[in-house]
Design a protein around this motif. Structure first.
Motif, short mmCIF file in Angstrom:
data_model
loop_
_atom_site.label_atom_id
_atom_site.label_comp_id
_atom_site.label_asym_id
_atom_site.label_seq_id
_atom_site.Cartn_x
_atom_site.Cartn_y
_atom_site.Cartn_z
N VAL A 113 -39.79 10.77 -30.18
CA VAL A 113 -41.00 10.77 -29.35
C VAL A 113 -40.66 11.19 -27.92
CG1 VAL A 113 -42.85 9.33 -28.42
CG2 VAL A 113 -42.06 8.98 -30.76
N ALA A 114 -39.56 10.64 -27.38
CA ALA A 114 -39.15 10.99 -26.01
C ALA A 114 -38.82 12.47 -25.90
CB ALA A 114 -37.94 10.15 -25.61
N ASN A 115 -38.17 13.02 -26.95
CA ASN A 115 -37.86 14.44 -26.94
C ASN A 115 -39.12 15.29 -27.07
OD1 ASN A 115 -34.88 15.58 -27.01
ND2 ASN A 115 -34.86 13.47 -27.72
N GLY A 116 -40.08 14.77 -27.83
CA GLY A 116 -41.37 15.45 -27.89
C GLY A 116 -41.99 15.56 -26.51
N TRP A 117 -41.88 14.46 -25.75
CA TRP A 117 -42.39 14.46 -24.37
C TRP A 117 -41.61 15.45 -23.50
CZ3 TRP A 117 -46.11 12.43 -21.27
CH2 TRP A 117 -46.98 11.49 -21.83
N ILE A 118 -40.29 15.34 -23.51
CA ILE A 118 -39.50 16.14 -22.58
C ILE A 118 -39.55 17.62 -22.92
CG2 ILE A 118 -37.19 16.06 -23.66
CD1 ILE A 118 -36.11 15.41 -20.81
N GLU A 119 -39.56 17.94 -24.25
CA GLU A 119 -39.67 19.35 -24.64
C GLU A 119 -41.09 19.85 -24.36
OE1 GLU A 119 -37.19 21.15 -25.26
OE2 GLU A 119 -35.73 19.56 -25.56
N GLY A 120 -42.09 19.00 -24.63
CA GLY A 120 -43.47 19.39 -24.35
C GLY A 120 -43.69 19.66 -22.88
N LEU A 137 -47.37 22.68 -28.66
CA LEU A 137 -48.13 22.18 -29.81
C LEU A 137 -47.18 21.73 -30.93
CD1 LEU A 137 -51.03 24.81 -29.98
CD2 LEU A 137 -51.23 22.41 -29.32
N GLY A 138 -46.19 22.58 -31.22
CA GLY A 138 -45.21 22.24 -32.25
C GLY A 138 -44.42 21.00 -31.90
N ALA A 139 -44.05 20.86 -30.60
CA ALA A 139 -43.28 19.69 -30.15
C ALA A 139 -44.08 18.41 -30.31
CB ALA A 139 -42.87 19.88 -28.68
N VAL A 140 -45.36 18.45 -29.95
CA VAL A 140 -46.22 17.27 -30.06
C VAL A 140 -46.41 16.89 -31.54
CG1 VAL A 140 -48.57 16.40 -29.72
CG2 VAL A 140 -47.41 17.64 -27.89
N MET A 141 -46.63 17.89 -32.40
CA MET A 141 -46.80 17.63 -33.83
C MET A 141 -45.53 17.01 -34.43
SD MET A 141 -48.81 21.08 -34.94
CE MET A 141 -48.60 20.79 -36.71
N ALA A 142 -44.37 17.54 -34.03
CA ALA A 142 -43.10 17.02 -34.54
C ALA A 142 -42.89 15.57 -34.12
CB ALA A 142 -41.94 17.89 -34.06
N ALA A 143 -43.22 15.28 -32.86
CA ALA A 143 -43.05 13.91 -32.35
C ALA A 143 -43.91 12.92 -33.13
CB ALA A 143 -43.41 13.86 -30.87
N LYS A 144 -45.09 13.37 -33.58
CA LYS A 144 -46.00 12.49 -34.33
C LYS A 144 -45.63 12.38 -35.81
CE LYS A 144 -50.21 12.96 -31.54
NZ LYS A 144 -50.41 11.52 -31.34
N MET A 145 -45.10 13.47 -36.39
CA MET A 145 -44.96 13.55 -37.84
C MET A 145 -43.54 13.35 -38.37
SD MET A 145 -47.44 16.88 -38.32
CE MET A 145 -47.07 17.07 -40.05
N LEU A 185 -43.83 27.13 -34.44
CA LEU A 185 -42.72 26.99 -35.40
C LEU A 185 -41.45 26.57 -34.66
CD1 LEU A 185 -43.34 30.16 -37.61
CD2 LEU A 185 -43.51 27.79 -38.39
N ALA A 186 -41.20 27.20 -33.52
CA ALA A 186 -40.00 26.88 -32.74
C ALA A 186 -40.02 25.43 -32.25
CB ALA A 186 -39.88 27.84 -31.56
N GLY A 187 -41.15 25.02 -31.68
CA GLY A 187 -41.26 23.66 -31.14
C GLY A 187 -41.14 22.60 -32.20
N PHE A 188 -41.71 22.87 -33.39
CA PHE A 188 -41.71 21.86 -34.45
C PHE A 188 -40.30 21.62 -35.00
CE2 PHE A 188 -42.57 19.80 -38.47
CZ PHE A 188 -43.71 19.06 -38.22
#
Length: 416
Positions: free
Chosen positions: A124-131, A272-280, A322-325
């Motif tokens: 989740v933290a990486n989703g934030w920082i990458e996002g 978008l991919g980063a946020v989806m990955a952090a959630k899923m 795709l890259a972010g996810f």
């Protein structure tokens, strides 16, 4: 997340925003100087050379004192590079100094996450920082593109600001304010209370220690997979920045300001991919995203057929998503394994060494291809095949590792 986490994110955001805005301004300055075309990808090379050359030292530096202090010192170095550009230094030299600050900043900004948060929150933290990093890329490239427009430059020049001389001086001064904002947030980052190792004075010891950490992470069955993926991702991402500018000019007839906006569209997809990955995606399932890296390489090759702006934007969002996810779970996995094996600062320094060596090699090869006069369409196809092929090799290697020992089981929720 505690309040301190959001302060860390704000400091990172403003510093990264200024880095990316300044890249577009530096490209415009090179064109104003009528510098050779291959100097543009060399900007990234000069920026990242410090990550590779100083990798043995920045990790130990980051672990030698509270991370907020490391971030403040590093951000001040970036301000110095921005000031050099303001005073008329060559863009390559000034951007190299900014890269020096960024090289020292990175182990601290990522390392503080593993000190401050439990490992279950790392994805989740990486989703934030990458996002937010990608958000900074979006706004930074858009801001840089807006500031280099003749009407914006003329308006800033008409303000008759003190010490501002020339078309780009006011533009650089505006970007410098974002570095200052990042520095102010650094003062409010909480101390994590982690015991710090005194910095060794012997450079031979530091190089030996770094080499040990490098081998340790590459030998770890999960560390090597995540390190291979993130290394490839950042090298490919840096090269794609310049490919998109060249492709947009060739296929869509865009100028530099418009092409920089298209870079921002890629970054929207990554966010978008980063946020989806952090959630899923949990840390336990992080390795399952590798096939998306293969898909990204295949989708990139479709760029050669696109000549319409709307279709181009949709394709860029897809590539970015795709890259972010796939990179966010891989990044979290790498940080988790590195923190367990050697400590946060050393782990991020090893990661930065590999990733930025990849950036040096791939942007250098791109500069050589441009110098040789190769068509941008051929370059794009070569790039896509390389990314898809390398990701397929990583996937096969991980499956072979799993047949020998189920290392993914190490990621179950338990104390180490």
């Amino acid at each position: 997340m505690p309040l301190g986490f959001y302060i860390i994110m704000a400091a990172q955001f403003f510093s990264a925003l200024a880095d990316n805005a300044l890249l577009i301004v530096a490209i415009a300055l090179l064109r104003e100087m009528a510098a050779p075309e291959q100097f543009e990808p060399l900007l990234k090379l000069f920026f990242t050379v410090s990550y590779v050359a100083l990798a043995a030292f920045v990790g130990a530096f980051a672990d030698s004192m509270p991370k907020w202090r490391v971030m403040l010192i590093s951000n001040t170095i970036k301000i110095g590079g921005c000031l050099m550009l303001f005073l008329g230094a060559h863009p390559l030299l000034a951007y190299a100094v900014i890269g020096l600050g960024a090289a020292a900043y990175s182990p601290a900004k990522y390392g503080i996450l593993t000190e401050y948060l439990p490992h279950r929150l790392l994805v989740v933290a990486n989703g934030w920082i990458e996002g937010l990093t990608v958000g900074a890329i979006i706004l930074g490239t858009v801001l840089g593109g807006l500031l280099i427009r003749p009407d914006a430059s003329a308006w800033l020049a008409s303000l008759n600001l003190p010490l501002v001389n020339g078309t780009f001086s006011a533009t650089i001064a505006v970007i410098g304010l974002f570095y200052v904002a990042g520095g102010i947030f650094n003062f409010y980052i909480p101390d994590t209370g982690v015991d710090h190792k005194p910095l060794k004075n012997n450079p031979v010891y530091l190089i030996h220690d770094f080499n040990h950490c490098l081998k340790l992470l590459w030998r770890d069955k999960l560390g090597q997979i995540s390190l291979a993926v993130t290394t490839l991702f950042w090298g490919a991402g840096a090269t794609l920045q310049f490919i998109v500018i060249k492709w947009a000019e060739h296929n869509l007839g865009f100028n530099l300001s418009q092409a920089s906006m298209l870079q921002g569209v890629v970054a929207i997809g990554v966010a978008l991919g980063a946020v989806m990955a952090a959630k899923m995606i949990s840390l336990r399932r992080s390795v399952s995203v590798i096939p998306l890296g293969i898909a990204m390489g295949i989708v990139v090759m479709a760029m050669v057929t696109v000549t319409h702006a709307t279709l181009a934007m949709l394709l860029m969002v897809l590539v970015g998503a795709l890259a972010g996810f796939f990179v966010v779970p891989m990044n979290a996995l790498l940080q988790h394994r590195g923190h367990i094996l050697m400590g946060a600062g050393h782990s991020i320094a090893v990661q930065n060494f590999n990733e930025n060596l990849s950036i040096l090699v791939m942007t250098g090869l791109y500069a050589l291809l441009i110098m040789s006069g190769l068509s941008i369409h051929i370059v794009i196809v070569m790039f896509g095949l390389f990314v898809a092929g390398m990701m397929l090799l990583v996937k096969c290697h991980h499956e072979r590792n799993q047949r020998e020992f189920d290392s993914v089981a190490l990621l179950d929720e338990h104390k180490h």
